[in-house]
Design an enzyme around this catalytic site. Sequence first.
Site, short mmCIF file in Angstrom:
data_model
loop_
_atom_site.label_atom_id
_atom_site.label_comp_id
_atom_site.label_asym_id
_atom_site.label_seq_id
_atom_site.Cartn_x
_atom_site.Cartn_y
_atom_site.Cartn_z
N GLU A 209 81.38 58.27 2.31
CA GLU A 209 80.96 56.94 1.82
C GLU A 209 79.61 57.11 1.14
O GLU A 209 79.35 56.56 0.08
CB GLU A 209 80.85 55.96 3.00
CG GLU A 209 80.40 54.55 2.60
CD GLU A 209 80.14 53.63 3.81
OE1 GLU A 209 79.88 54.16 4.91
OE2 GLU A 209 80.18 52.40 3.63
N ASP A 288 83.44 45.10 6.94
CA ASP A 288 82.64 44.04 7.58
C ASP A 288 82.84 42.76 6.78
O ASP A 288 81.93 42.32 6.05
CB ASP A 288 81.15 44.43 7.58
CG ASP A 288 80.91 45.75 8.27
OD1 ASP A 288 80.79 45.77 9.49
OD2 ASP A 288 80.85 46.78 7.56
#
Length: 354
Positions: A209, A288
Amino acid sequence: MRTTTIAEPLRTFIERIPKAELHLHLEGGAMYPTTALNLAKRNGMTLPFFDEASAEDYYRFSGLDEFIEILRATVATLNTAADYQTVTEVIGEAAAKQNIWYHELFFTFGLVSPRGVSWQAIIEGITAGRRTNRERFGVETRFIADIDRTTDADTGLKMVELVAACSNETGIVGIGLDCQEAGYPPGRHKAGFMRAKELGLHRVAHAGEDGGPTSVWEALKELDVERVDHGVQAIEDPELVKYLAKQQIPLTVCPISNIELKVFPQMSAHPLPALIEAGCLVTINSDDPPMFDTDMTHDLFAITETFGFDVAQIERFARNSFQATFMSNEEKTLYLSRFDAEVSALKQELFGVA
Ligand code: ADE
Ligand code: ZN
């Protein structure tokens, strides 16, 4: 919530297709402004926002590191078993609305343990929450206990032992690794992961990431992970992409998160189509959701808008997620046959062909 330009009947197909979600954090995944403000009030504290609009301003990130800093500040609202039960149920309710049948939620002890939150409080809260999710929302909730990778190896190992002592009722299926990636290579937590393997726990890690392809290689080789969370920077290393495709190691890709955290400048620059083309086993997830103004359905909308995915590809994404779960083989067979039957009926209803 962001809007979509996807036309009917594809839009309804995306909304109603049965889903499994494999990359969603219990803490950031529940921090809707109203939930966060209620939790703050319950815990006698204030947050740097007071309504939806000011939360939207606060939830803007220059990259992963700043996001994690903001996450650490926001999750100061989580302290008791009741708080953990609340966030589990908030996510269960949001899942039911999207026809998510099954999810594996990350929780990160290291995000809250420095403030003295006890492991026992978390376990009590999430165990009660998953019971509600099953009984009230018809959603099967399981958990992956993530090590905050910025902690030291011994802290990670201790968390693995805590996981091992939990009863089946808690629903923890494995361990993972998250938080700031740059500067914290996966191999630092080899001891915890090897102990987890010995204990028969599943293993995943956030990698690729913010740490590039070397972080993914290291998670595979040193931690022996069975899925890679994100993994999208693998695209920089063709040998790695080939390896991931050959071994069919699932990637839990979170497209909108990647744009919000500036992993890629815009969706059209995302390597998702290239990863699919190379034969990787890709799943789509929301990471999220309230902090990125999304959910799994809107992640599917966004990639479909940008890349023009068709019904067959949407079905593949959804089926891949069930395939990549850590259910037992018997459960997986049951879920997949139910999935196939429901998708056939849905296609018949919406498109006139099964
Ligand atoms: N914790 C919550 N979301 C995360 C992400 N996208 N990367 C690393 N850690 C996280
Ligand atoms: Zn994540």
